[in-house]
Design an enzyme around this catalytic site. Sequence first.
Site, PDB file in Angstrom:
ATOM      1  N   HIS A  46       0.871  -1.191   0.000  1.00  0.00           N
ATOM      2  CA  HIS A  46       0.000   0.000   0.000  1.00  0.00           C
ATOM      3  C   HIS A  46       0.902   1.234   0.000  1.00  0.00           C
ATOM      4  CE1 HIS A  46      -3.728   2.276   1.586  1.00  0.00           C
ATOM      5  NE2 HIS A  46      -2.812   3.170   1.255  1.00  0.00           N
ATOM      6  N   HIS A  91       1.534   5.410  -1.679  1.00  0.00           N
ATOM      7  CA  HIS A  91       1.154   6.583  -2.477  1.00  0.00           C
ATOM      8  C   HIS A  91       2.415   7.160  -3.112  1.00  0.00           C
ATOM      9  CE1 HIS A  91      -2.948   6.827  -0.798  1.00  0.00           C
ATOM     10  NE2 HIS A  91      -2.361   6.274   0.254  1.00  0.00           N
ATOM     11  N   LYS A 113      -9.236  -0.394  -5.836  1.00  0.00           N
ATOM     12  CA  LYS A 113      -9.255   0.275  -4.534  1.00  0.00           C
ATOM     13  C   LYS A 113     -10.632   0.874  -4.268  1.00  0.00           C
ATOM     14  CE  LYS A 113      -7.922   2.335  -0.801  1.00  0.00           C
ATOM     15  NZ  LYS A 113      -6.717   2.595  -0.066  1.00  0.00           N
ATOM     16  N   HIS A 120     -10.384   0.915   1.906  1.00  0.00           N
ATOM     17  CA  HIS A 120     -10.173   1.904   2.970  1.00  0.00           C
ATOM     18  C   HIS A 120     -11.339   1.737   3.935  1.00  0.00           C
ATOM     19  CE1 HIS A 120      -8.645   5.796   4.622  1.00  0.00           C
ATOM     20  NE2 HIS A 120      -9.813   5.684   5.219  1.00  0.00           N
ATOM     21  N   HIS A 144      -4.447  -0.726   6.004  1.00  0.00           N
ATOM     22  CA  HIS A 144      -3.990   0.065   7.147  1.00  0.00           C
ATOM     23  C   HIS A 144      -4.911  -0.086   8.359  1.00  0.00           C
ATOM     24  CE1 HIS A 144      -6.853   2.702   5.234  1.00  0.00           C
ATOM     25  NE2 HIS A 144      -6.007   3.181   4.363  1.00  0.00           N
ATOM     26  N   ASP A 171       1.497   2.604   3.498  1.00  0.00           N
ATOM     27  CA  ASP A 171       0.661   3.795   3.333  1.00  0.00           C
ATOM     28  C   ASP A 171       1.524   5.062   3.390  1.00  0.00           C
ATOM     29  OD1 ASP A 171      -1.588   5.230   2.807  1.00  0.00           O
ATOM     30  OD2 ASP A 171      -2.413   5.128   4.825  1.00  0.00           O
ATOM     31  N   ALA A 183      -4.069  14.622   5.552  1.00  0.00           N
ATOM     32  CA  ALA A 183      -3.743  13.359   6.221  1.00  0.00           C
ATOM     33  C   ALA A 183      -2.674  12.636   5.419  1.00  0.00           C
ATOM     34  CB  ALA A 183      -4.988  12.493   6.318  1.00  0.00           C
TER      35      ALA A 183
HETATM   36  O1  DOR Z   1      -3.397   9.388   5.711  1.00  0.00           O
HETATM   37  C1  DOR Z   1      -3.767   9.075   4.601  1.00  0.00           C
HETATM   38  N1  DOR Z   1      -3.242   9.645   3.515  1.00  0.00           N
HETATM   39  N2  DOR Z   1      -4.731   8.177   4.479  1.00  0.00           N
HETATM   40  C2  DOR Z   1      -5.298   7.894   3.282  1.00  0.00           C
HETATM   41  O2  DOR Z   1      -6.165   7.080   3.235  1.00  0.00           O
HETATM   42  C3  DOR Z   1      -4.891   8.637   2.072  1.00  0.00           C
HETATM   43  C4  DOR Z   1      -3.536   9.145   2.207  1.00  0.00           C
HETATM   44  C5  DOR Z   1      -3.144  10.146   1.164  1.00  0.00           C
HETATM   45  O3  DOR Z   1      -3.454   9.951  -0.009  1.00  0.00           O
HETATM   46  O4  DOR Z   1      -2.508  11.129   1.519  1.00  0.00           O
HETATM   47 ZN    ZN Z   2      -3.286   5.096   1.670  1.00  0.00          ZN
END
Ligand code: DOR
Ligand code: ZN
Length: 350
Positions: A19, A21, A105, A142, A180, A253, A269
């Site tokens: 997982h 980004h 997703k 999620h 997560h 994550d 976040a």
């Molecule tokens: O903290 C997070 N950041 N949780 C998520 O589900 C998305 C992620 C983000 O894309 O920044």
């Molecule tokens: Zn994520």
Amino acid sequence: MPQRPDTTRLTLRRPDDWHLHLRDGAVLRAVLPETARHFARAIVMPNLVPPVVTGAEAAAYRDRILAALPEGARFTPLMTLYLTEETDPDDVARAHAEGIATAVKLYPAGATTNSASGVRDFDRVRPVLERMAEIGMPLCVHGEVTDPSVDIFDREAVFIDKVLKPLRKKVPDLRIVMEHVTTSDAVDYVRDTPRNLAATITTHHLVINRNAILAGGIRPHNYCLPVAKREKHRVALVQAAVSGDRRFFLGTDSAPHVDARKLEPCGCAGIFTATNTMSILAEVFDAAGALRQLEAFASLNGPQYYRLPPNEERITLEKGGPVDHPARIESGDGPITVFDPGFRLHWRVV
Ligand code: DOR
Ligand code: ZN
């Protein structure tokens, strides 16, 4: 006589991140080398703006990732499709058959960063989910409800009862990854579910509880979704991660945002852990007396659930004097703060 375990050197199969980004453009170019340094593969999240919805969009994003790789890096992005109420089951099945998309997703609409195009009415995505069940394509979830009346610390536990259990009843053959996980409720649910359910655990949720966000001053760099919970939940996550149970595996994550976006009055976040994840995990597993389970968590359980071969290459970690990681990495769009676990690290990937 059995050999004493070697506690200053640990060799394991090269890990994967289930997982991740990576974003796009300048941030992609800055963060990709951090992951490719240690990880062989990663499940890449599709929550770009606009999101990666179709097979064609996933193929184009994969090409941009491959183009951003440093010379000589060996890294395979495993792409995901962002599920919307308009997603076409045939497009999903085609992208899977062609090896373009590994998973789909599911973001409940409004649950987190860039999730506005997510799912509101689960019945509208049933045909896609049924097709995925037929072809064995995993759904990454999620797991938080978005109902504003539900307390943010309860949103994962409520999701299990209100969404996940009914969904699993309706499409029992769908292979789900609850991503997560942050609560003992989720750990228990996964443990008590004999088939078609696994969970990823992040690096930071093994380390921080909610005090790290709120006690002694507000710390935006420790804010992510799902938000970190009480200490007893962190302890349950560590127990699950070090247990060797095949249904739990690493999904960092790692979610980069430039500092300016983290430090706004309404900050984003996301916690960026790609740089120091392996050092932190070794420290956590070492402290739990479970170094030998790190390979299961980071390198074996994930591929097994995704029905992919584990990596043949190895990495070695060594324990020594304190290891320093950069406090932030630079991107063309501004600095990105690296997660600070709050304790000294002694393990380095050599
Ligand atoms: O903290 C997070 N950041 N949780 C998520 O589900 C998305 C992620 C983000 O894309 O920044
Ligand atoms: Zn994520």
